[in-house]
Design an enzyme around this catalytic site. Structure first.
Site, PDB file in Angstrom:
ATOM      1  N   LEU A 133      44.015  48.543  42.769  1.00 40.59           N
ATOM      2  CA  LEU A 133      43.628  49.295  43.961  1.00 40.59           C
ATOM      3  C   LEU A 133      42.835  48.386  44.909  1.00 40.59           C
ATOM      4  O   LEU A 133      43.152  48.281  46.094  1.00 40.59           O
ATOM      5  CB  LEU A 133      42.783  50.519  43.545  1.00 40.59           C
ATOM      6  CG  LEU A 133      42.272  51.401  44.680  1.00 40.59           C
ATOM      7  CD1 LEU A 133      43.428  52.044  45.442  1.00 40.59           C
ATOM      8  CD2 LEU A 133      41.356  52.513  44.123  1.00 40.59           C
ATOM      9  N   GLU A 135      41.118  45.351  47.044  1.00 44.19           N
ATOM     10  CA  GLU A 135      41.618  44.170  47.752  1.00 44.19           C
ATOM     11  C   GLU A 135      40.425  43.370  48.256  1.00 44.19           C
ATOM     12  O   GLU A 135      39.300  43.887  48.282  1.00 44.19           O
ATOM     13  CB  GLU A 135      42.523  44.605  48.916  1.00 44.19           C
ATOM     14  CG  GLU A 135      43.748  45.374  48.423  1.00 44.19           C
ATOM     15  CD  GLU A 135      44.726  45.734  49.530  1.00 44.19           C
ATOM     16  OE1 GLU A 135      44.456  45.404  50.706  1.00 44.19           O
ATOM     17  OE2 GLU A 135      45.766  46.322  49.197  1.00 44.19           O
ATOM     18  N   GLY A 139      37.032  47.469  49.085  1.00 42.14           N
ATOM     19  CA  GLY A 139      36.521  47.810  47.754  1.00 42.14           C
ATOM     20  C   GLY A 139      36.161  49.272  47.719  1.00 42.14           C
ATOM     21  O   GLY A 139      36.993  50.123  47.395  1.00 42.14           O
ATOM     22  N   TRP A 164      40.028  41.463  42.137  1.00 39.61           N
ATOM     23  CA  TRP A 164      39.199  41.952  41.025  1.00 39.61           C
ATOM     24  C   TRP A 164      40.009  42.645  39.945  1.00 39.61           C
ATOM     25  O   TRP A 164      39.523  43.599  39.326  1.00 39.61           O
ATOM     26  CB  TRP A 164      38.146  42.956  41.532  1.00 39.61           C
ATOM     27  CG  TRP A 164      37.298  42.481  42.626  1.00 39.61           C
ATOM     28  CD1 TRP A 164      37.317  42.900  43.911  1.00 39.61           C
ATOM     29  CD2 TRP A 164      36.272  41.477  42.551  1.00 39.61           C
ATOM     30  NE1 TRP A 164      36.370  42.234  44.645  1.00 39.61           N
ATOM     31  CE2 TRP A 164      35.717  41.354  43.820  1.00 39.61           C
ATOM     32  CE3 TRP A 164      35.786  40.676  41.509  1.00 39.61           C
ATOM     33  CZ2 TRP A 164      34.697  40.463  44.109  1.00 39.61           C
ATOM     34  CZ3 TRP A 164      34.774  39.789  41.790  1.00 39.61           C
ATOM     35  CH2 TRP A 164      34.240  39.700  43.085  1.00 39.61           C
ATOM     36  N   ILE A 165      41.231  42.207  39.733  1.00 39.06           N
ATOM     37  CA  ILE A 165      42.089  42.964  38.824  1.00 39.06           C
ATOM     38  C   ILE A 165      41.808  42.575  37.366  1.00 39.06           C
ATOM     39  O   ILE A 165      42.072  41.445  36.941  1.00 39.06           O
ATOM     40  CB  ILE A 165      43.582  42.764  39.189  1.00 39.06           C
ATOM     41  CG1 ILE A 165      43.820  43.170  40.651  1.00 39.06           C
ATOM     42  CG2 ILE A 165      44.484  43.542  38.236  1.00 39.06           C
ATOM     43  CD1 ILE A 165      43.298  44.552  41.028  1.00 39.06           C
ATOM     44  N   THR A 166      41.279  43.543  36.622  1.00 39.79           N
ATOM     45  CA  THR A 166      41.054  43.362  35.192  1.00 39.79           C
ATOM     46  C   THR A 166      42.426  43.181  34.530  1.00 39.79           C
ATOM     47  O   THR A 166      43.337  43.970  34.794  1.00 39.79           O
ATOM     48  CB  THR A 166      40.336  44.600  34.605  1.00 39.79           C
ATOM     49  OG1 THR A 166      39.093  44.745  35.264  1.00 39.79           O
ATOM     50  CG2 THR A 166      40.121  44.446  33.097  1.00 39.79           C
ATOM     51  N   GLN A 343      13.308  42.921  26.459  1.00 37.41           N
ATOM     52  CA  GLN A 343      11.844  42.969  26.407  1.00 37.41           C
ATOM     53  C   GLN A 343      11.348  43.107  24.964  1.00 37.41           C
ATOM     54  O   GLN A 343      10.381  42.450  24.561  1.00 37.41           O
ATOM     55  CB  GLN A 343      11.355  44.149  27.261  1.00 37.41           C
ATOM     56  CG  GLN A 343       9.879  44.104  27.579  1.00 37.41           C
ATOM     57  CD  GLN A 343       9.541  42.970  28.549  1.00 37.41           C
ATOM     58  OE1 GLN A 343      10.422  42.463  29.244  1.00 37.41           O
ATOM     59  NE2 GLN A 343       8.287  42.571  28.574  1.00 37.41           N
ATOM     60  N   GLY A 346      11.324  39.917  23.255  1.00 34.88           N
ATOM     61  CA  GLY A 346      10.479  38.871  23.836  1.00 34.88           C
ATOM     62  C   GLY A 346      11.295  37.654  24.227  1.00 34.88           C
ATOM     63  O   GLY A 346      12.434  37.775  24.687  1.00 34.88           O
ATOM     64  N   GLU A 370      34.986  50.673  39.104  1.00 33.61           N
ATOM     65  CA  GLU A 370      35.562  52.029  39.247  1.00 33.61           C
ATOM     66  C   GLU A 370      34.691  52.916  40.139  1.00 33.61           C
ATOM     67  O   GLU A 370      34.442  54.076  39.836  1.00 33.61           O
ATOM     68  CB  GLU A 370      35.851  52.641  37.876  1.00 33.61           C
ATOM     69  CG  GLU A 370      36.914  51.812  37.170  1.00 33.61           C
ATOM     70  CD  GLU A 370      37.580  52.476  35.996  1.00 33.61           C
ATOM     71  OE1 GLU A 370      37.568  53.706  35.897  1.00 33.61           O
ATOM     72  OE2 GLU A 370      38.135  51.733  35.173  1.00 33.61           O
TER      73      GLU A 370
END
Ligand SMILES: Cc1cc2nc3c(=O)[nH]c(=O)nc-3n(C[C@H](O)[C@H](O)[C@H](O)COP(=O)(O)OP(=O)(O)OC[C@H]3O[C@@H](n4cnc5c(N)ncnc54)[C@H](O)[C@@H]3O)c2cc1C
Length: 390
Positions: A133, A135, A139, A164-166, A343, A346, A370
């Protein structure tokens, strides 16, 4: 590394079949996925062989119809499977979620012939999917996408770049939203494009902060010609199809976020019992006990919210605002919990000798994918105040 394994999450599951399924998934996660997660994420290696194993185990089509190779499982069960996979390794949990997202359009809007032709390979035939979807210039405002599809004698010719295509570059099929009409959401149509079609080319993967084993890449469609039989739904229906997939996909992201958060909490709690300062385990100090209690509470609250949304979906009720709330709550919880886990450990938490710094880097992306969490708030507000309101 703490040697005391935490007890498994106490899950309310609807059937014996679901209980067996979760036991199988935990076993795969513990034996096949977790042991190599840190090393492979470090090396940026995508575990394709694990996806073959998941496909053979029936885990790549869980919420879909068994007549086409799916698992007939309710979302309530499928999402808890994702949570367990993501706790072992986000690349795997998110990968299954994205594959399920990419399969949604054809499974839900495809014709009988299309489903019979393509779904068995997608849901249980070892194929891996990607959802296209976004581009480079669109986004959050996905309806302004520019990739074009033009009719040509019973075919479509697709030209443009998705960003960004997984699974970009390693997928077997791409579910692609392209412009076939005028501007805006009503000019968009969905297509199922095989990865080996001429003119499909992926760029090298992005160099990311985390989730390095999961390739994210631009995919170029350079005059890709596909038959009209690969158009999903009607012309102009593509944006609605894309959003419907995202409503369900967001629940997957929510479940993955809780998986990552749970893994971070387990690590932090185990460490706090073992690490000694001032002559006592640091788990004795109220300052840390309250931190851990807050982490556990955020996780339970997030899990309850995504399950409530899933149960609405399973009952056939509207669930889009609840899915957005679940995505927002669970991914913000994961960000907070993983930060707190660092945290608790540490200085050691800030090193790659423990997994919590990786969990923190992974949690961040879940607030973005998404639909960013700002976009989730827009979805929620629109349902609350009506579509005319901004
Ligand atoms: C690892 C990864 C994997 C991804 N996988 C996929 C995939 O498989 N398929 C796919 O199609 N996409 C994928 N994406 C893209 C993802 O969905 C987008 O990154 C996301 O939708 C945001 O778009 P953008 O990055 O262009 O940011 P922009 O839309 O440019 O947003 C930038 C900032 O502005 C904010 N913003 C924008 N509009 C508004 C508004 N109206 N109100 C308030 N704030 C606003 C955003 O929240 C964000 O903080 C992936 C992204 C990443 C990082």
């Amino acid at each position: 590394m703490p040697d005391r394994a935490p007890p498994p999450v106490d899950r309310l599951l609807p059937t014996d079949e679901a209980r067996d399924l979760l036991a199988l998934v935990r076993d795969i996660a513990r034996r096949e996925i977790a042991p190599t997660a840190a090393e492979e994420e470090d090396a940026g290696r995508f575990p394709r062989e694990l996806f073959t194993l998941l496909s053979e185990s029936g885990l790549l089509g869980l919420p879909y119809d068994s007549a086409y190779g799916g698992g007939d499982q309710p979302y309530e069960v499928y999402l808890q499977v994702l949570e367990e996979l993501a706790a072992a390794r986000l690349t795997v949990g998110l990968g299954v979620s994205v594959h399920t997202l990419a399969s949604h359009s054809l499974a839900t809007y495809g014709t009988e012939e299309q489903r019979a032709a393509h779904l068995p390979g997608m849901l249980g035939g070892g194929q891996l999917g990607a959802y296209c979807l976004s581009e480079p210039a669109s986004g959050s405002d996905a309806a302004s996408l520019r990739t074009k599809a033009v009719r040509d004698e019973g075919h479509w010719v697709i030209t443009g770049t998705k960003a960004w295509i997984t699974h970009g570059g390693i997928a077997d099929f791409y579910t692609v939203m392209a412009r076939t009409g005028g501007e805006g959401p009503r000019g968009i149509t969905a297509f199922l494009v095989p990865a080996d079609a001429e003119g499909v080319r992926a760029a090298p993967p992005e160099r990311k902060m985390g989730l390095k084993g999961s390739p994210t890449a631009q995919v170029h469609f350079d005059g890709v010609r596909i038959p009209d039989a690969r158009r999903i739904g009607d012309e102009g229906e593509g944006f609605a199809i894309a959003l419907a997939a995202l409503d369900s996909g967001r629940l997957g992201i929510a479940a993955c976020a809780i998986g990552v958060a749970q893994a971070a909490l387990d690590e932090a709690a185990a460490y706090a019992r073992e690490r000694r300062q001032f002559g006592r385990p640091i788990a004795d100090f109220q300052g840390l006990r309250f931190l851990l209690a807050d982490m556990a509470t955020r996780i339970e609250a997030g899990r309850a919210l995504y399950l409530a949304a899933a149960r609405l979906r399973d009952a056939g009720r509207p669930f889009a605002p609840q899915a957005a709330m679940a995505k927002l709550t669970c991914t913000d919880a994961a960000m907070q919990v993983t930060t707190d886990a660092v945290q608790v450990l540490g200085g050691y938490g800030y090193t790659a000798d423990f997994p919590v710094e990786r969990y923190l880097r992974e949690a961040k992306v879940l607030q973005i994918v998404e639909g960013t969490n700002q976009i989730q708030r827009m979805v929620i507000a629109r349902h609350l105040l009506g579509p005319e309101s901004r």
